[in-house]
Design a protein around this motif. Structure first.
Motif, PDB file in Angstrom:
ATOM      1  N   THR A  16       0.844  -1.123  -0.012  1.00 26.90           N
ATOM      2  CA  THR A  16       0.000   0.013   0.048  1.00 26.90           C
ATOM      3  C   THR A  16       0.897   1.197   0.039  1.00 26.90           C
ATOM      4  O   THR A  16       2.106   1.135   0.215  1.00 26.90           O
ATOM      5  N   ASP A  17       0.293   2.549  -0.204  1.00 20.52           N
ATOM      6  CA  ASP A  17       0.945   3.550  -0.192  1.00 20.52           C
ATOM      7  C   ASP A  17       0.816   4.527   1.298  1.00 20.52           C
ATOM      8  O   ASP A  17       1.237   5.542   1.373  1.00 20.52           O
ATOM      9  N   ARG A  65      -6.172   7.699  -5.795  1.00 17.43           N
ATOM     10  CA  ARG A  65      -5.185   6.615  -5.735  1.00 17.43           C
ATOM     11  C   ARG A  65      -5.572   5.957  -4.330  1.00 17.43           C
ATOM     12  O   ARG A  65      -5.332   4.697  -4.027  1.00 17.43           O
ATOM     13  N   GLY A  66      -5.858   6.681  -3.215  1.00 23.06           N
ATOM     14  CA  GLY A  66      -6.382   5.970  -1.951  1.00 23.06           C
ATOM     15  C   GLY A  66      -6.503   7.323  -0.991  1.00 23.06           C
ATOM     16  O   GLY A  66      -6.226   8.366  -1.115  1.00 23.06           O
ATOM     17  N   THR A 113      -6.788   2.799   5.440  1.00 18.11           N
ATOM     18  CA  THR A 113      -6.542   3.270   4.123  1.00 18.11           C
ATOM     19  C   THR A 113      -7.770   2.715   3.237  1.00 18.11           C
ATOM     20  O   THR A 113      -7.985   1.594   3.472  1.00 18.11           O
ATOM     21  N   TYR A 170      -9.413   2.434  -0.837  1.00 11.91           N
ATOM     22  CA  TYR A 170      -8.951   2.577  -2.180  1.00 11.91           C
ATOM     23  C   TYR A 170     -10.213   2.673  -3.123  1.00 11.91           C
ATOM     24  O   TYR A 170     -10.005   3.395  -4.146  1.00 11.91           O
ATOM     25  N   SER A 171     -11.249   1.935  -2.796  1.00 13.27           N
ATOM     26  CA  SER A 171     -12.255   2.212  -3.800  1.00 13.27           C
ATOM     27  C   SER A 171     -13.670   2.232  -3.240  1.00 13.27           C
ATOM     28  O   SER A 171     -13.970   1.865  -2.163  1.00 13.27           O
ATOM     29  N   GLU A 202     -15.837   0.425  -0.055  1.00 15.39           N
ATOM     30  CA  GLU A 202     -14.668  -0.425   0.635  1.00 15.39           C
ATOM     31  C   GLU A 202     -15.334   0.330   2.184  1.00 15.39           C
ATOM     32  O   GLU A 202     -15.346   1.340   2.422  1.00 15.39           O
TER      33      GLU A 202
END
Lengths: 117, 112
Positions: free
Chosen positions: A103-104, B31-32, B49, B51-52, B55
C-alpha cells in the motif's frame, strides 16, 4: 510494526543558527520519506519528498537552500533548517512509506517542535 | 484542484453517543484515502486506508467507509480516550510521489 522516530522532540535555538532534525524508520526500510510542516490549528503541509540516494523533491514555495534534506540510508532522513528565523518556528513531522508494503500508507513520526528566538 | 474538506470542524459527544465524521474530496483520480488520528503535540497515527468506493474497514469502535465523493468515519459508543483530531488525506494519481492532501481535521471531544 511501522514505527517512525524523530529526534529531537523539541528544540529552541537562536536566530541565525542551524538545526538538524533526524527521522528514522525503526522496523522497516523506506526508500522514500516525507517532511511536513504544521502550524497551530492548521493541517499538515508537505514540504519535500526525500529519496535515498538521490536529491530531494521540494514542493512549490519551499526554499531548498534553507531546508536541506539528506536521505543517507534506507532508515534515516535528516532535515536541516539553515539560518533559522522566528518565522521558521513550527511543528515539523516526517513520515515514511515502507518499501515492502503493498500500500501507499505513510507512517508518521512524533514530530519536532522548533522554536527560534 | 485537488481538495479535501472535513466536517464538522469540532464535535462534542457524550460517552456512548455514536456519531460520524465526514471527509469530502475532489481529486482528478483517487489513488487512496487515508484516516489518521492526531493527539495534541504528536504526529498522526495511522488508522485506515481505503481505495475504492464501497470499501469499509473497522478497528475497535471506528469504521471507515468510502464513496466516490466522500468518506465517513463512524464512531460507535465513543469513550473519552477517543478524544483527538481526526485527519483525512487523499492521494491522487498523477501527483508528486506520495503527496497526501490533508483536510483540516475534525477535533473530537468525548465527555464522560
Amino acid at each position: 510494526g511501522a514505527v517512525v522516530s524523530q529526534h529531537p522532540s523539541w528544540v529552541i535555538c537562536k536566530s541565525g543558527t542551524s538545526v538538524k532534525i533526524e527521522c528514522r524508520s525503526l522496523d522497516f526500510q523506506a526508500t522514500t520519506m516525507f517532511w511536513y510542516r504544521q502550524f497551530p490549528k492548521q493541517s499538515l503541509m508537505l514540504m519535500a519528498t526525500s529519496n535515498e540516494g538521490s536529491k530531494a523533491t521540494y514542493e512549490q514555495g519551499v526554499e531548498k537552500d534553507k531546508f536541506l534534506i539528506n536521505h543517507a540510508s534506507l532508515t534515516l532522513s535528516t532535515l536541516t533548517v539553515t539560518s533559522a528565523h522566528p518565522e521558521d518556528s513550527s511543528f515539523y513531522i516526517c513520515s515514511a512509506r515502507p518499501d515492502a508494503a503493498s500500500t501507499d500508507t505513510q507512517y508518521f513520526g512524533p514530530g519536532t517542535r522548533l522554536t527560534v528566538l | 484542484e485537488d481538495q479535501v474538506t472535513q466536517s464538522p470542524e469540532a464535535l462534542r459527544l457524550q460517552e456512548g453517543e455514536s456519531s460520524s465524521l465526514n471527509c469530502s474530496y475532489t481529486v482528478s483520480g483517487l489513488r487512496g484515502l487515508f484516516w489518521y488520528r492526531q493527539d495534541p503535540g504528536k504526529g498522526p497515527e495511522f488508522l485506515f486506508t481505503l481505495y475504492s468506493a464501497g470499501e469499509e474497514k473497522e478497528k475497535e469502535r471506528l469504521k471507515a467507509t468510502l464513496t466516490k465523493k466522500e468518506s465517513f468515519l463512524h464512531i460507535t459508543a465513543p469513550k473519552p480516550e477517543d478524544s483527538a483530531t481526526y485527519l483525512c488525506a487523499v492521494q491522487a494519481y498523477g501527483g508528486s510521489q506520495g503527496n497526501l492532501i490533508f483536510g483540516k481535521g475534525t477535533k473530537l471531544s468525548v465527555k464522560p
